[in-house]
Design a protein around this motif. Structure first.
Motif, short mmCIF file in Angstrom:
data_model
loop_
_atom_site.label_atom_id
_atom_site.label_comp_id
_atom_site.label_asym_id
_atom_site.label_seq_id
_atom_site.Cartn_x
_atom_site.Cartn_y
_atom_site.Cartn_z
N MET A 1 9.63 -0.84 9.42
CA MET A 1 8.83 0.39 9.25
C MET A 1 7.36 0.09 9.56
N THR A 2 6.77 0.86 10.44
CA THR A 2 5.35 0.67 10.66
C THR A 2 4.57 1.57 9.71
N GLN A 3 3.34 1.17 9.46
CA GLN A 3 2.45 1.92 8.58
C GLN A 3 2.21 3.31 9.17
N SER A 4 2.23 4.37 8.37
CA SER A 4 2.06 5.69 8.98
C SER A 4 0.67 6.27 8.72
N VAL A 5 -0.18 5.51 8.00
CA VAL A 5 -1.52 6.03 7.71
C VAL A 5 -2.53 5.25 8.56
N PHE A 6 -3.38 6.00 9.25
CA PHE A 6 -4.44 5.37 10.02
C PHE A 6 -5.70 5.48 9.18
N PRO A 7 -6.26 4.36 8.70
CA PRO A 7 -7.29 4.44 7.67
C PRO A 7 -8.70 4.72 8.19
N THR A 23 0.41 -0.70 16.47
CA THR A 23 1.84 -0.42 16.63
C THR A 23 2.15 1.02 16.23
N MET A 24 1.51 1.48 15.16
CA MET A 24 1.74 2.85 14.70
C MET A 24 1.31 3.86 15.79
N LEU A 25 0.15 3.64 16.38
CA LEU A 25 -0.32 4.54 17.44
C LEU A 25 0.62 4.50 18.66
N LEU A 26 1.07 3.30 19.00
CA LEU A 26 1.96 3.17 20.16
C LEU A 26 3.32 3.83 19.89
N ASP A 27 3.82 3.67 18.67
CA ASP A 27 5.11 4.31 18.33
C ASP A 27 5.01 5.82 18.40
N LEU A 28 3.91 6.34 17.87
CA LEU A 28 3.69 7.78 17.89
C LEU A 28 3.59 8.28 19.35
N ALA A 29 2.84 7.53 20.15
CA ALA A 29 2.66 7.89 21.56
C ALA A 29 3.99 7.86 22.31
N GLN A 142 -8.00 3.50 26.62
CA GLN A 142 -7.50 2.84 27.83
C GLN A 142 -6.66 1.62 27.45
N ALA A 143 -7.15 0.83 26.50
CA ALA A 143 -6.39 -0.36 26.09
C ALA A 143 -5.06 0.05 25.44
N LEU A 144 -5.08 1.14 24.68
CA LEU A 144 -3.84 1.59 24.04
C LEU A 144 -2.83 2.08 25.09
N VAL A 296 -1.89 10.36 28.55
CA VAL A 296 -1.79 11.64 27.84
C VAL A 296 -1.11 11.41 26.49
N ALA A 297 -0.02 10.66 26.50
CA ALA A 297 0.74 10.43 25.26
C ALA A 297 -0.10 9.69 24.22
N VAL A 298 -0.82 8.67 24.67
CA VAL A 298 -1.65 7.89 23.74
C VAL A 298 -2.77 8.76 23.15
N ARG A 299 -3.33 9.62 23.98
CA ARG A 299 -4.44 10.46 23.48
C ARG A 299 -3.91 11.53 22.53
N MET A 300 -2.67 11.95 22.72
CA MET A 300 -2.06 12.87 21.75
C MET A 300 -1.92 12.15 20.40
N ALA A 301 -1.47 10.92 20.44
CA ALA A 301 -1.30 10.16 19.19
C ALA A 301 -2.65 9.98 18.49
N CYS A 302 -3.68 9.67 19.25
CA CYS A 302 -5.01 9.45 18.64
C CYS A 302 -5.55 10.75 18.05
#
Ligand code: ASP
Length: 315
Positions: A1-7, A23-29, A142-144, A296-302
């Motif tokens: 399970m990855t952490q679901s809270v971005f602090p 990892t959480m951002l990448l999974d969401l993306a 960009q790195a994400l 696009v996907a990564v920016r949606m996650a962010c």
């Protein structure tokens, strides 16, 4: 399970993020990649929220993909045309930001030519701020998106050998990628002429090569960087022809890397300067188009995690 809270309230850089947050951002993306390929691309997750793109430097991919990302999540997105704004009448960065925050945006996406400008602005405004590139400092999304592209192709980041090649000195893309790849356990090499490697590189725990063939040996990933003429004050390269001869990626130099090595470039490309044009379009090896899709996907996650944090609600 990855952490679901971005602090974090803002996304100003990769430095300071943990492997779990990345990892959480990448999974969401990853989930958004599938949504973006479906006929119905729109969600109502950020309905009622406002995203302002404030770009003080030109951009094609980043600005468009933040706009699409916000719209696909149901937010209202406003693009500030800096050339047509009060900035040309002498309004300062902070004045502009204060004016914009008086209109209650939820997220401000900012690109600026000065390193540190976005962080300064984040201290003055009420809303969440995303750094869409500040000078030669950081470009975290960009790195994400690069990491998501690699992870989907190779199944992992850890243990990969990545060569970042070209104008490292002026590149915020290089800096953000070095941080992310270090955090995620990849091994990073920097390959560039002596004039284009900052003195600080060795402190970042990367190996530095000045010979491209040596630097590419055994690599899994080759990230090419644009020669950033607009940031150069002085003569950093003798001539385009010579630069391409020694540091341009072509099929012959690519032969040093692993047979399944992937070629990346953040764009915009200088074809025939840092990369051979045919190789850039060779979709057996080049994932440059996929990088744009992942953006696009990564920016949606962010946008999702920061908008969720901003209200403290359950966006
Ligand atoms: N688009 C990337 C950036 O804004 C890379 C580049 O411009 O070369 O940093």
């Amino acid at each position: 399970m990855t952490q679901s809270v971005f602090p974090h309230r803002h996304l100003l850089g990769i430095q300071g993020l943990t492997p779990q947050h990345i990892t959480m951002l990448l999974d969401l993306a990853d989930g958004y990649v599938e949504q973006n390929r479906a006929a119905d691309k729109k969600k109502a997750l950020l309905r009622g929220r406002t995203v302002i793109n404030l770009f003080y430097e030109s951009s094609t991919r980043t600005r468009t993909s933040f706009e699409l990302a916000g719209k696909r999540l149901g937010a209202d997105v406003i693009n500030m045309q800096v050339s047509a704004s009060s900035v040309n009448k002498g309004e300062t960065l902070i004045d502009t930001a204060m004016t914009l925050t008086a209109m209650h945006p939820d997220v401000l996406v900012v690109r600026h030519s000065d390193s540190g400008a976005v962080q300064l602005l984040s201290q003055k405004v009420d809303c969440a701020v995303i750094n869409a590139g500040d000078g030669s400092h950081e470009h975290p999304t960009q790195a994400l998106l690069d990491a998501l592209t690699i992870r989907r192709r190779k199944g992992r980041l850890s243990g990969l050998l990545v060569a970042i090649c070209g104008d490292v000195l002026h590149s915020r893309v290089a800096r953000s990628n070095i941080h992310l790849l270090n955090i995620m356990g990849a091994q990073v090499r920097v390959v560039a002429p002596r004039t284009l490697v900052p003195a600080t590189m060795s402190r970042l725990g990367v190996e530095v090569f000045h010979d491209m063939r040596e630097g590419l040996k055994g690599c899994d990933i080759i990230m090419m960087l644009r020669v950033q003429n607009e940031r150069m004050r002085g003569n950093f390269i003798p001539s385009i022809r010579e630069y391409f001869h020694f540091f341009g990626l072509d099929y012959e130099k690519l032969g040093q890397a692993k047979a399944d090595a992937l070629i990346m470039h953040p764009g915009p490309m200088n074809r025939g300067v840092e990369i051979d044009s045919d190789l850039a379009d060779d979709y057996e090896r080049s994932v440059i188009r996929e990088q744009v899709e992942m953006g696009v996907a990564v920016r949606m996650a962010c946008l999702e995690v920061l908008a969720r944090n901003y209200t403290g609600g359950t966006a």
